[in-house]
Enzyme design. Structure first.
Site, PDB file in Angstrom:
ATOM      1  N   VAL A 201       0.778  -1.182   0.015  1.00 51.65           N
ATOM      2  CA  VAL A 201       0.067  -0.002  -0.079  1.00 51.65           C
ATOM      3  C   VAL A 201       0.865   1.181  -0.011  1.00 51.65           C
ATOM      4  O   VAL A 201       1.862   1.209   0.975  1.00 51.65           O
ATOM      5  CB  VAL A 201      -0.979   0.060   1.310  1.00 51.65           C
ATOM      6  CG1 VAL A 201      -1.892   1.224   1.254  1.00 51.65           C
ATOM      7  CG2 VAL A 201      -1.944  -1.205   1.330  1.00 51.65           C
ATOM      8  N   HIS A 202       0.683   1.961  -0.856  1.00 56.75           N
ATOM      9  CA  HIS A 202       1.661   3.183  -1.125  1.00 56.75           C
ATOM     10  C   HIS A 202       0.996   4.697  -1.825  1.00 56.75           C
ATOM     11  O   HIS A 202       1.504   5.557  -1.626  1.00 56.75           O
ATOM     12  CB  HIS A 202       2.971   2.992  -1.908  1.00 56.75           C
ATOM     13  CG  HIS A 202       2.637   2.894  -3.466  1.00 56.75           C
ATOM     14  ND1 HIS A 202       2.018   1.947  -4.022  1.00 56.75           N
ATOM     15  CD2 HIS A 202       2.758   3.670  -4.313  1.00 56.75           C
ATOM     16  CE1 HIS A 202       1.911   1.938  -5.161  1.00 56.75           C
ATOM     17  NE2 HIS A 202       2.342   3.071  -5.486  1.00 56.75           N
ATOM     18  N   ARG A 203      -0.299   4.400  -2.049  1.00 54.03           N
ATOM     19  CA  ARG A 203      -0.871   5.532  -2.761  1.00 54.03           C
ATOM     20  C   ARG A 203      -1.191   6.643  -1.863  1.00 54.03           C
ATOM     21  O   ARG A 203      -1.624   6.582  -0.953  1.00 54.03           O
ATOM     22  CB  ARG A 203      -2.175   5.134  -3.562  1.00 54.03           C
ATOM     23  CG  ARG A 203      -1.731   3.997  -4.936  1.00 54.03           C
ATOM     24  CD  ARG A 203      -1.293   4.849  -5.851  1.00 54.03           C
ATOM     25  NE  ARG A 203      -0.959   3.915  -7.174  1.00 54.03           N
ATOM     26  CZ  ARG A 203      -1.835   3.880  -8.278  1.00 54.03           C
ATOM     27  NH1 ARG A 203      -2.928   4.472  -8.282  1.00 54.03           N
ATOM     28  NH2 ARG A 203      -1.291   2.985  -9.129  1.00 54.03           N
ATOM     29  N   ARG A 234       7.473   5.649   1.228  1.00 47.84           N
ATOM     30  CA  ARG A 234       6.495   6.803   1.571  1.00 47.84           C
ATOM     31  C   ARG A 234       5.657   6.522   2.600  1.00 47.84           C
ATOM     32  O   ARG A 234       5.157   7.179   3.519  1.00 47.84           O
ATOM     33  CB  ARG A 234       5.902   7.175   0.178  1.00 47.84           C
ATOM     34  CG  ARG A 234       4.423   7.838   0.375  1.00 47.84           C
ATOM     35  CD  ARG A 234       3.429   7.449  -0.907  1.00 47.84           C
ATOM     36  NE  ARG A 234       2.466   8.392  -0.938  1.00 47.84           N
ATOM     37  CZ  ARG A 234       2.510   9.338  -1.973  1.00 47.84           C
ATOM     38  NH1 ARG A 234       3.160   9.276  -2.776  1.00 47.84           N
ATOM     39  NH2 ARG A 234       1.188   9.942  -1.845  1.00 47.84           N
ATOM     40  N   ASP A 278      -3.059  -1.581  -3.156  1.00 51.81           N
ATOM     41  CA  ASP A 278      -3.543  -0.267  -3.920  1.00 51.81           C
ATOM     42  C   ASP A 278      -2.830   0.044  -5.033  1.00 51.81           C
ATOM     43  O   ASP A 278      -2.962   1.079  -5.575  1.00 51.81           O
ATOM     44  CB  ASP A 278      -3.592   0.946  -2.865  1.00 51.81           C
ATOM     45  CG  ASP A 278      -2.345   1.408  -2.436  1.00 51.81           C
ATOM     46  OD1 ASP A 278      -1.348   0.820  -2.847  1.00 51.81           O
ATOM     47  OD2 ASP A 278      -2.496   2.568  -1.956  1.00 51.81           O
TER      48      ASP A 278
END
Ligand code: UDP
Length: 355
Positions: A201-203, A234, A278
Site C-alpha cells: 500500500v503506498h498511494r 513513503r 492499492d
C-alpha cells in the site's frame, strides 16, 4: 529513429526493462531517469536486477511536492531535448515523471508517445488519473494495453494513432518469471506457499491523511492469516509522522519489511494465497500469476480484472478486506488474454520505427 525514454519510478523501471531491450534492437534509445524515486531500494536495485541500461541523463530531482518535481523535471528535460534532439519522447504510465515528459515533449514540439495509454479509473481526484488524462490528450502515438483502454480513448474522441499492443508489464512478468523462481521466496520468511497474504500500500489516498493511515493500520489488524508487507518508504514515513508506525509493526499476523526488488517481490506474489494492494501494477501481476487480488481502493483503472472475478474492490475498509480475503479465489478455467501475447514491447518498437 531516436527515442528518448523518460522513466523515474519503480513501476516505470519494470516497464522499461522489456521495452528498452526491444527498442535497442531497432532504434537508438536515450534513457532519462528523472530521479522521482531515488531510494536505492526503489531505483538502483531495479536497474541492476532487470538489466536496464544505465541512464544517459539522471535529472536527480529528488524530494519535493509533485508540482515542484514536475517543474524541476520539465526545466531539465527542455535542455536535454534541445541538446539531444530525439525524434520521439516516450512516456510511461501515470506518474509525475509521465506528466513532465508529456509537457516537455509537447512544448518543445517533439512527438510524444505514451505507453499504458487509455487507462481510466474515472476518479479525477487521483493524481495518477490527472496525469493519464493530460498525457493521453497531448500524445501523438498512444499504446494501449487492452481493448478497454482503446474504448476509453474513443469516448474522449481520441482514435488516431491508437495501437492496442498488450501490456509491457505482462512482457516483464514472462521475461523474469524463471529468474523469480530461483529467489528464496516465502520460505525464507517462514511463510508457507499458498497460505499467506502479500500486502503493498503506498498511494496518496491511503497515506496522505491520518484517517487513511488509521484505516490502513486497521486493515493490517484485520488480516487473520500470516502475511508480509514490504513497506514502500513513503508509507513508512507517513505512518511514522502520524505516530502509527509502532502500532503497524505490532499487527498480529502481518510482518512488516522493507521494500524488495522485483524478483523477490514476484517470488512472494507467485506463491501467495492472496494479495492486498492499492498498486496499479500489482493488481495486474496478481492476475498474471493467478493470485486473487483484494484492492483497497474504491476504483481501479484495471477494470477487466474486477469484471472477470480476479480482483475485489474493498476500499480501505478492514471489514470488507477481511470478508474479501475469506472468499478470495480466482475463477476456474483458463485466464482471459486481456494483456496480449507477451510481445507488447516488440510491437511498440515496430510501430515507432515504422515512422
Ligand atoms: N514491486 C517491487 N517491490 C515491492 C513492491 C512492488 O518490486 O516491494 C513492484 C511490483 O512487482 C510492480 C511494481 O513494483 O511491478 C509496482 O509498483 P508500485 O506499486 O510502486 O506502483 P504502481 O503500479 O501503483 O504505479
Amino acid at each position: 529513429m531516436h527515442v528518448m525514454s523518460v522513466v523515474g519510478n519503480r513501476p516505470q523501471f519494470v516497464k522499461a526493462a522489456p521495452l528498452s531491450r526491444a527498442l535497442r534492437d531497432v532504434a537508438r534509445e536515450t534513457l532519462v531517469h528523472s530521479g522521482q524515486h531515488y531510494d536505492p531500494d526503489l531505483a538502483d536495485l531495479f536497474f541492476d536486477e532487470l538489466g536496464i541500461p544505465q541512464p544517459d541523463h539522471a535529472l536527480g530531482v529528488g524530494r519535493g511536492t509533485p508540482l515542484q518535481q514536475t517543474a524541476a523535471m520539465i526545466t531539465r528535460l527542455e535542455e536535454i531535448i534541445a541538446a539531444d534532439r530525439p525524434d520521439v519522447v516516450l512516456a510511461y504510465g501515470d506518474t509525475t515523471t509521465t506528466l513532465a515528459a508529456a509537457l516537455a515533449a509537447s512544448k518543445t514540439g517533439v512527438a510524444l508517445a505514451h505507453v499504458e495509454s487509455g487507462l481510466r479509473s474515472f476518479d479525477r481526484s487521483m493524481p495518477e488519473e490527472q496525469n493519464r488524462v493530460v498525457t493521453d490528450h497531448l500524445s501523438d502515438v498512444l499504446f494501449c494495453p487492452t481493448d478497454v483502454a482503446v474504448a476509453n480513448l474513443a469516448r474522449e474522441g481520441i482514435t488516431r494513432n491508437v495501437h492496442q499492443v498488450g501490456d509491457v508489464m505482462f512482457d516483464a512478468a514472462l521475461m523474469f518469471a524463471d529468474a523469480a523462481r530461483t529467489r528464496p521466496g516465502p520460505g525464507a520468511l517462514g511463510l508457507t506457499p499458498r497460505e499467506y497474504v502479500l500486502v503493498t500500500v503506498h498511494r496518496a489516498a491511503a497515506t496522505d491523511t491520518r484517517a487513511a493511515l488509521r484505516a490502513l493500520v486497521d486493515v493490517l489488524y484485520a488480516i487473520d492469516r500470516p502475511g508480509v508487507f514490504p513497506v514502500h518508504p513513503r508509507t513508512r514515513t507517513k505512518l511514522t509522522e502520524a505516530g502509527l508506525w509502532d502500532e503497524a509493526l505490532a499487527a498480529p499476523h502481518v510482518r512488516l519489511a522493507g521494500p524488495v526488488g522485483y524478483l523477490d517481490f514476484t517470488a512472494l506474489l507467485m506463491s501467495a494465497a492472496a494479495v492486498v494492494t492499492d498498486s496499479g501494477g500489482v493488481q495486474k501481476e496478481a492476475f498474471f500469476h493467478g493470485v486473487p487480488c483484494v484492492t483497497v481502493r474504491d476504483t481501479t483503472e484495471w477494470t477487466e480484472t474486477v469484471d472477470a472475478g480476479y480482483n475485489t474492490l474493498t476500499g480501505l475498509d478492514a471489514g470488507r478486506v477481511a470478508a474479501a480475503l475469506r472468499d478470495a479465489r480466482v475463477p476456474d478455467g483458463p485466464r482471459p488474454e486481456f494483456y496480449g501475447d507477451g510481445d507488447a514491447a516488440g510491437k511498440i518498437a515496430r510501430v515507432l520505427t515504422r515512422g
